[in-house]
Design a protein around this motif. Structure first.
Motif, PDB file in Angstrom:
ATOM      1  N   ARG A  65      12.512  37.910  53.926  1.00  0.00           N
ATOM      2  CA  ARG A  65      13.090  39.079  53.270  1.00  0.00           C
ATOM      3  C   ARG A  65      14.328  39.556  54.013  1.00  0.00           C
ATOM      4  O   ARG A  65      14.394  39.525  55.227  1.00  0.00           O
ATOM      5  N   PRO A  66      15.382  39.990  53.276  1.00  0.00           N
ATOM      6  CA  PRO A  66      16.567  40.523  53.932  1.00  0.00           C
ATOM      7  C   PRO A  66      16.268  41.860  54.602  1.00  0.00           C
ATOM      8  O   PRO A  66      15.364  42.574  54.214  1.00  0.00           O
ATOM      9  N   ARG A  67      17.026  42.153  55.632  1.00  0.00           N
ATOM     10  CA  ARG A  67      16.879  43.433  56.314  1.00  0.00           C
ATOM     11  C   ARG A  67      17.326  44.570  55.396  1.00  0.00           C
ATOM     12  O   ARG A  67      18.082  44.356  54.452  1.00  0.00           O
ATOM     13  N   ALA A  68      16.945  45.741  55.741  1.00  0.00           N
ATOM     14  CA  ALA A  68      17.336  46.920  54.956  1.00  0.00           C
ATOM     15  C   ALA A  68      18.857  47.068  55.035  1.00  0.00           C
ATOM     16  O   ALA A  68      19.456  46.953  56.086  1.00  0.00           O
ATOM     17  N   GLY A  69      19.510  47.303  53.925  1.00  0.00           N
ATOM     18  CA  GLY A  69      20.958  47.471  53.897  1.00  0.00           C
ATOM     19  C   GLY A  69      21.709  46.187  53.591  1.00  0.00           C
ATOM     20  O   GLY A  69      22.881  46.207  53.288  1.00  0.00           O
ATOM     21  N   GLU A  70      21.052  45.034  53.690  1.00  0.00           N
ATOM     22  CA  GLU A  70      21.709  43.752  53.408  1.00  0.00           C
ATOM     23  C   GLU A  70      21.506  43.318  51.966  1.00  0.00           C
ATOM     24  O   GLU A  70      22.176  42.414  51.502  1.00  0.00           O
ATOM     25  N   ARG A  71      20.585  43.954  51.314  1.00  0.00           N
ATOM     26  CA  ARG A  71      20.248  43.543  49.961  1.00  0.00           C
ATOM     27  C   ARG A  71      21.423  43.813  49.017  1.00  0.00           C
ATOM     28  O   ARG A  71      21.967  44.904  48.990  1.00  0.00           O
ATOM     29  N   GLY A  72      21.874  42.826  48.263  1.00  0.00           N
ATOM     30  CA  GLY A  72      22.962  42.983  47.302  1.00  0.00           C
ATOM     31  C   GLY A  72      24.345  42.797  47.885  1.00  0.00           C
ATOM     32  O   GLY A  72      25.342  42.981  47.192  1.00  0.00           O
ATOM     33  N   MET A  73      24.467  42.428  49.151  1.00  0.00           N
ATOM     34  CA  MET A  73      25.785  42.261  49.773  1.00  0.00           C
ATOM     35  C   MET A  73      26.571  41.120  49.139  1.00  0.00           C
ATOM     36  O   MET A  73      27.785  41.219  48.973  1.00  0.00           O
ATOM     37  N   VAL A  74      25.915  40.043  48.785  1.00  0.00           N
ATOM     38  CA  VAL A  74      26.617  38.910  48.169  1.00  0.00           C
ATOM     39  C   VAL A  74      27.196  39.327  46.828  1.00  0.00           C
ATOM     40  O   VAL A  74      28.325  38.972  46.489  1.00  0.00           O
ATOM     41  N   THR A  75      26.463  40.110  46.085  1.00  0.00           N
ATOM     42  CA  THR A  75      26.939  40.577  44.782  1.00  0.00           C
ATOM     43  C   THR A  75      28.185  41.450  44.947  1.00  0.00           C
ATOM     44  O   THR A  75      29.168  41.297  44.217  1.00  0.00           O
ATOM     45  N   ILE A  76      28.179  42.335  45.920  1.00  0.00           N
ATOM     46  CA  ILE A  76      29.326  43.204  46.154  1.00  0.00           C
ATOM     47  C   ILE A  76      30.533  42.390  46.605  1.00  0.00           C
ATOM     48  O   ILE A  76      31.655  42.605  46.144  1.00  0.00           O
ATOM     49  N   GLU A  77      30.314  41.440  47.495  1.00  0.00           N
ATOM     50  CA  GLU A  77      31.422  40.598  47.965  1.00  0.00           C
ATOM     51  C   GLU A  77      32.015  39.777  46.825  1.00  0.00           C
ATOM     52  O   GLU A  77      33.228  39.602  46.747  1.00  0.00           O
ATOM     53  N   MET A  78      31.173  39.282  45.939  1.00  0.00           N
ATOM     54  CA  MET A  78      31.686  38.536  44.782  1.00  0.00           C
ATOM     55  C   MET A  78      32.488  39.439  43.855  1.00  0.00           C
ATOM     56  O   MET A  78      33.523  39.034  43.332  1.00  0.00           O
ATOM     57  N   CYS A  79      32.037  40.658  43.646  1.00  0.00           N
ATOM     58  CA  CYS A  79      32.766  41.600  42.786  1.00  0.00           C
ATOM     59  C   CYS A  79      34.138  41.915  43.369  1.00  0.00           C
ATOM     60  O   CYS A  79      35.136  41.942  42.649  1.00  0.00           O
ATOM     61  N   VAL A  80      34.188  42.160  44.675  1.00  0.00           N
ATOM     62  CA  VAL A  80      35.466  42.451  45.321  1.00  0.00           C
ATOM     63  C   VAL A  80      36.396  41.242  45.208  1.00  0.00           C
ATOM     64  O   VAL A  80      37.581  41.375  44.901  1.00  0.00           O
ATOM     65  N   GLY A  81      35.868  40.052  45.440  1.00  0.00           N
ATOM     66  CA  GLY A  81      36.674  38.831  45.313  1.00  0.00           C
ATOM     67  C   GLY A  81      37.162  38.620  43.893  1.00  0.00           C
ATOM     68  O   GLY A  81      38.306  38.214  43.666  1.00  0.00           O
ATOM     69  N   PHE A  82      36.313  38.907  42.920  1.00  0.00           N
ATOM     70  CA  PHE A  82      36.685  38.748  41.522  1.00  0.00           C
ATOM     71  C   PHE A  82      37.788  39.732  41.133  1.00  0.00           C
ATOM     72  O   PHE A  82      38.767  39.367  40.474  1.00  0.00           O
ATOM     73  N   ILE A  83      37.676  40.973  41.561  1.00  0.00           N
ATOM     74  CA  ILE A  83      38.703  41.976  41.272  1.00  0.00           C
ATOM     75  C   ILE A  83      40.020  41.592  41.933  1.00  0.00           C
ATOM     76  O   ILE A  83      41.093  41.709  41.333  1.00  0.00           O
TER      77      ILE A  83
END
Length: 118
Positions: free
Chosen positions: A5-23
């Protein structure tokens, strides 16, 4: 490499990084399209001013009218007959993807052909 399991606060980081890269990719594409539009407009204005100056300096009114017909409708054209040649100025407004309008300007000068002149 840690599994589980990911640590607290790491969950969804890949999704956010992909969104920033896409924008970022979308913004970069828009900037490149805008730069391409400006380049095409500059080439159009430059070619039009060169043709207009050349045909006016030759004294060929039929070809001058044909060259004027090829200039985009939104462009402004100025022909100035000087003592030793003709100066043609073409100014073309270019709308850049909701950022406003940029005016592209090109000038060309051509010497009178023998037997022509003011």
């Amino acid at each position: 490499m840690r599994r589980g399991r990911p640590r607290a606060g790491e969950r969804g980081m890949v999704t956010i990084e992909m969104c920033v890269g896409f924008i970022l990719a979308i913004v970069l594409t828009a900037v490149l399209v805008g730069a391409s539009l400006l380049g095409i407009a500059q080439a159009t204005a430059s070619e039009a001013s060169a043709q207009l100056a050349r045909q006016a300096a030759r004294g060929d009114e039929a070809m001058l009218q044909e060259a004027r017909a090829r200039v985009p409708e939104s462009a402004t054209v100025e022909l100035e007959r000087q003592s030793d040649g003709v100066l043609a100025v073409v100014e073309l407004p270019v709308r850049l993807l909701r950022l406003g309008t940029v005016n592209v300007r090109a000038e060309a000068w051509a010497a009178y052909e023998p037997g022509e002149g003011p």
